[in-house]
Design a protein around this motif. Structure first.
Motif, short mmCIF file in Angstrom:
data_model
loop_
_atom_site.label_atom_id
_atom_site.label_comp_id
_atom_site.label_asym_id
_atom_site.label_seq_id
_atom_site.Cartn_x
_atom_site.Cartn_y
_atom_site.Cartn_z
N MET A 1 -12.13 -20.58 20.10
CA MET A 1 -11.01 -20.67 21.03
C MET A 1 -10.02 -19.53 20.78
SD MET A 1 -8.27 -23.72 21.36
CE MET A 1 -8.51 -24.70 22.81
N GLU A 2 -9.43 -19.01 21.85
CA GLU A 2 -8.52 -17.88 21.71
C GLU A 2 -7.29 -18.25 20.90
OE1 GLU A 2 -6.09 -14.79 24.54
OE2 GLU A 2 -7.40 -16.29 25.47
N LYS A 3 -6.91 -17.34 20.04
CA LYS A 3 -5.73 -17.59 19.21
C LYS A 3 -4.49 -16.94 19.85
CE LYS A 3 -7.61 -19.32 15.29
NZ LYS A 3 -7.09 -20.33 14.37
N ILE A 4 -3.34 -17.53 19.55
CA ILE A 4 -2.09 -17.02 20.09
C ILE A 4 -1.29 -16.42 18.94
CG2 ILE A 4 0.11 -17.71 21.16
CD1 ILE A 4 -1.64 -20.01 22.49
N MET A 5 -0.80 -15.21 19.16
CA MET A 5 -0.02 -14.58 18.09
C MET A 5 1.43 -15.07 18.15
SD MET A 5 1.89 -12.31 16.38
CE MET A 5 2.63 -10.99 17.32
N THR A 6 1.88 -15.62 17.04
CA THR A 6 3.30 -15.97 16.93
C THR A 6 3.72 -15.60 15.51
OG1 THR A 6 4.95 -17.71 17.18
CG2 THR A 6 2.76 -18.42 16.47
N PHE A 12 6.69 -13.25 9.45
CA PHE A 12 5.33 -12.72 9.34
C PHE A 12 4.48 -13.18 10.53
CE2 PHE A 12 6.57 -11.33 5.30
CZ PHE A 12 5.61 -10.46 4.80
N PRO A 13 3.68 -12.28 11.10
CA PRO A 13 2.84 -12.67 12.23
C PRO A 13 1.79 -13.68 11.79
CG PRO A 13 2.93 -10.27 11.99
CD PRO A 13 3.52 -10.86 10.74
N VAL A 14 1.45 -14.59 12.69
CA VAL A 14 0.40 -15.56 12.40
C VAL A 14 -0.32 -15.88 13.72
CG1 VAL A 14 1.99 -17.53 12.66
CG2 VAL A 14 -0.10 -17.81 11.33
N GLU A 15 -1.62 -16.08 13.63
CA GLU A 15 -2.37 -16.47 14.82
C GLU A 15 -2.62 -17.96 14.77
OE1 GLU A 15 -5.81 -13.89 14.87
OE2 GLU A 15 -4.90 -12.81 16.55
N MET A 16 -2.30 -18.65 15.85
CA MET A 16 -2.47 -20.11 15.88
C MET A 16 -3.26 -20.50 17.13
SD MET A 16 1.39 -21.27 14.76
CE MET A 16 1.03 -23.02 14.49
N TYR A 50 5.34 -24.59 24.95
CA TYR A 50 3.98 -24.11 24.71
C TYR A 50 3.69 -22.90 25.61
CZ TYR A 50 -0.89 -23.29 24.70
OH TYR A 50 -2.08 -22.62 24.62
N ASP A 51 4.05 -23.02 26.89
CA ASP A 51 3.80 -21.92 27.84
C ASP A 51 4.52 -20.64 27.40
OD1 ASP A 51 2.24 -23.59 29.34
OD2 ASP A 51 3.84 -24.10 30.78
N LEU A 52 5.70 -20.85 26.84
CA LEU A 52 6.49 -19.71 26.37
C LEU A 52 5.76 -18.99 25.24
CD1 LEU A 52 9.33 -18.62 27.06
CD2 LEU A 52 10.24 -20.07 25.26
N PHE A 53 5.22 -19.76 24.30
CA PHE A 53 4.51 -19.13 23.18
C PHE A 53 3.17 -18.56 23.63
CE2 PHE A 53 7.49 -21.66 20.62
CZ PHE A 53 7.94 -20.65 19.78
N ALA A 54 2.57 -19.18 24.62
CA ALA A 54 1.26 -18.71 25.10
C ALA A 54 1.38 -17.49 25.99
CB ALA A 54 0.55 -19.84 25.85
N THR A 284 11.49 -21.27 6.42
CA THR A 284 10.67 -20.07 6.44
C THR A 284 9.18 -20.35 6.23
OG1 THR A 284 11.12 -19.71 4.09
CG2 THR A 284 12.52 -18.54 5.65
N SER A 285 8.89 -21.50 5.61
CA SER A 285 7.48 -21.81 5.35
C SER A 285 6.81 -22.52 6.53
CB SER A 285 7.37 -22.68 4.09
OG SER A 285 8.22 -23.79 4.21
N ARG A 286 7.57 -22.79 7.59
CA ARG A 286 6.98 -23.40 8.80
C ARG A 286 6.91 -22.35 9.90
NH1 ARG A 286 6.64 -29.12 8.33
NH2 ARG A 286 5.21 -28.78 10.06
N SER A 287 6.10 -22.64 10.93
CA SER A 287 5.92 -21.67 12.01
C SER A 287 7.15 -21.63 12.92
CB SER A 287 4.69 -22.06 12.85
OG SER A 287 5.00 -23.23 13.60
#
Lengths: 348, 214
Positions: A1-6, A12-16, A50-54, A284-287
């Motif tokens: 499934m496609e990952k979303i960069m946030t 720090f960047p993370v893909e979720m 969700y739409d905003l992050f996607a 800081t340890s949460r997304s």
């Protein structure tokens, strides 16, 4: 499934995945609702987030017509902090004429009322110079900073030395004396700057030293409002809840310790503040999806009960914005848009 | 009364910040042949851990934590006297803590110090604006298990990195754990400079400390 960069709360960047983002959005609002005893975000609001992050766009914005007031605190200090050699007056001009600030704020590098007291004449001169070259409403800003009233920085015994020794009454007495001293300094400096032409006073980072710090801000505002009925006073907070360092201080019968933004704003109104700036801290340890959902939940509850304009604090480590010296545009713009469109803010 | 009930009552006495009740429960549980170690760890200590969580949520305030900590100390003293020497608990750990040089922010660190003492750690608070060499000297003097450094500003944060280097130079780094805290510290920062962990909130710090020292 496609990952979303946030990003994570430290920037720090993370893909979720979609399900990870949805899960964090739900957990963030539940955490705020649980702590603040307020309503969580609705399904529609979570879908909006969700739409905003996607969204694939690097940055986002509100629709034309939905723009809100953009103000800056500590503006006199931040340009210099970025290693650009300008003085405070020029920094104000940059904020107004280049960064599009709707209000600007002059402040001293110590950014606390106490150290400004003996140099208030110099500050009045800087204010006059700034007023002559800017047009936007000009605040004078500083922090109540109650820490400056106990040893080694002030005259009173340090409560954080007394408390571990079990000297609770003595610690509380020290806090109470500090409140009285801080109120005098805030009123003195704010009066001098208002008399010199400031359009408003910003008490920033209020509550940083817990409930006594918050009480000092409230009491000072009450006096200032009585003295100058038309004065504009903004209350910028330090954290999402009032730390109970004294624990028993009240304002007109309401205990201050433990108050979350929706209760803080009612105290601000009662004291005569004109604008309220809630703060929601970042973990800081949460997304960022977790953090923003949480920040929106607190801020929305505050906006719903407020009778004065709400200008939420959005910046390094607050309001869903990562704790990093240069907050990334992708998140700042998403957090700002969501704050405006879900919370119906009056300003940022 | 069964153990579970005694444990609940012990925890509740701490949550109620009631020293007299805590003493009474400690004494009566001994009369009822309850295990003192279990009473301490799963009863009174569970109560103080809950108090820490409530403080993190703004539901309990600092003076209340101090009162609860005194109640716990009184109960633990009674229970420990009933234990043979070899079953008495050692200190949870010795911690040297301070705000790094150039940084005068003291409030958050002060709260952390209080919480650590409440949870049973021996804490040596060096205060604020502490030169790196003082952390090292104190850690050697008290044979510290952990050194904690706080920094509230990006401009002073570098002191936490210098501390790691100074500990290596003094040959101490392998003997102590290091924790970093303060508004600008993060997990990534801790990893980047080689600190053992980042304490985000008081409860998070207590939790990580317990795991790292075990």
């Amino acid at each position: 499934m496609e990952k979303i960069m946030t990003r994570m709360g430290d920037g720090f960047p993370v893909e979720m995945s979609e399900s990870e983002i949805r899960s964090d959005l739900a957990a963030g609002t539940e955490d705020a609702a649980d702590r603040g005893k307020i309503a969580p975000l609705s399904k529609e609001e979570l879908q909006y987030l969700y739409d905003l992050f996607a969204s694939p766009y690097r940055f986002v914005s509100v629709e034309p017509g939905n723009e809100i007031v953009l103000s800056y605190d500590g503006g006199a200090l931040k340009i210099v902090r970025a290693a650009v050699n300008v003085d405070r007056v020029q920094a104000m001009q940059i904020h107004e004429k280049i960064l599009g600030a709707d209000t600007i704020e002059l402040g001293h590098v110590d950014y606390s009322f106490k150290p400004v007291k003996p140099i208030v004449g110099t500050e009045q001169t800087a204010l006059e110079q700034t007023l002559m070259v800017t047009h936007a409403p000009l605040f004078y800003g500083a922090m109540p900073n109650l820490g400056l009233y106990s040893q080694p920085d002030g005259p009173h015994p340090n409560p954080l030395d007394l408390l571990p020794l079990g000297k609770i009454d003595e610690a509380r007495e020290s806090y109470e004396m500090s409140v009285e001293d801080a109120v005098k300094d805030i009123v003195f400096v704010a009066s001098a700057m208002y008399d010199s032409g400031a359009d408003g006073i910003n008490m920033d980072t209020t509550g940083a030293a817990g409930d006594p710090d918050f009480l000092a801000g409230l009491k000072a505002a009450e006096i200032l409002k009585e003295k100058y009925p038309d004065i504009c006073i903004e209350l910028g907070m330090a954290g999402e809840f009032i730390l109970g360092l004294h624990g028993e201080l009240d304002y007109h019968g309401d205990r201050l310790a433990g108050m979350y933004p929706q209760d803080q704003v009612k105290m601000a109104e009662k004291a005569g503040f004109t604008i309220f700036g809630p703060v929601v801290n970042i973990k800081t340890s949460r997304s960022v999806p977790w953090n923003l959902s949480r920040a929106i939940t607190f801020t929305k509850a505050c906006c719903e009960v407020a009778n004065i304009p709400i200008h939420a604090n959005m910046g390094m480590g607050v309001g869903g914005v990562p704790m990093t010296p240069h907050p990334p545009l992708d998140i700042v713009s998403r957090a700002s848009k969501a704050m405006v469109e879900i919370c119906r803010l009056d300003g940022l | 009364m069964e153990m579970k009930k005694w444990l609940e009552k012990a925890a509740q006495s701490i949550l109620d910040q009631d020293e007299e009740s805590a003493r009474e429960i400690a004494k009566k549980s001994l009369e009822d042949d309850m295990d003192p170690v279990e009473m301490i760890n799963d009863g009174f200590a569970a109560g103080i851990r809950k108090m820490g969580d409530l403080f993190d949520r703004g539901e309990v305030f600092l003076p209340g934590l101090i009162i609860a900590s005194d109640a716990m100390a009184a109960a633990v003293k009674i229970l420990e006297e009933a234990l043979p020497q070899d079953r008495r608990q050692e200190k949870l750990g010795i911690i040297v803590i301070g705000t790094v040089e150039g940084d005068i922010h003291d409030i958050g660190k002060g709260i952390m110090v209080t919480l650590l003492r409440v949870h049973g750690y021996e804490v040596h608070d060096l205060g604020r604006d502490v030169p790196i060499e003082e952390f090292v000297k104190k850690a050697q003097e008290v044979n510290a298990d952990v050194i904690g450094s706080s920094a509230m500003m990006t401009t002073t944060q570098i002191g936490q990195k210098k501390l790691e280097e100074a500990l290596k130079k003094a040959g101490l780094r392998a003997k102590v754990k290091t924790m970093v805290g303060g508004a600008v510290a993060t997990d990534h920062w801790a990893k980047r400079i080689g600190a053992d962990f980042f304490g985000e909130t008081p409860a998070d710090t207590i939790d990580k400390l317990r795991r790292i020292l075990n």
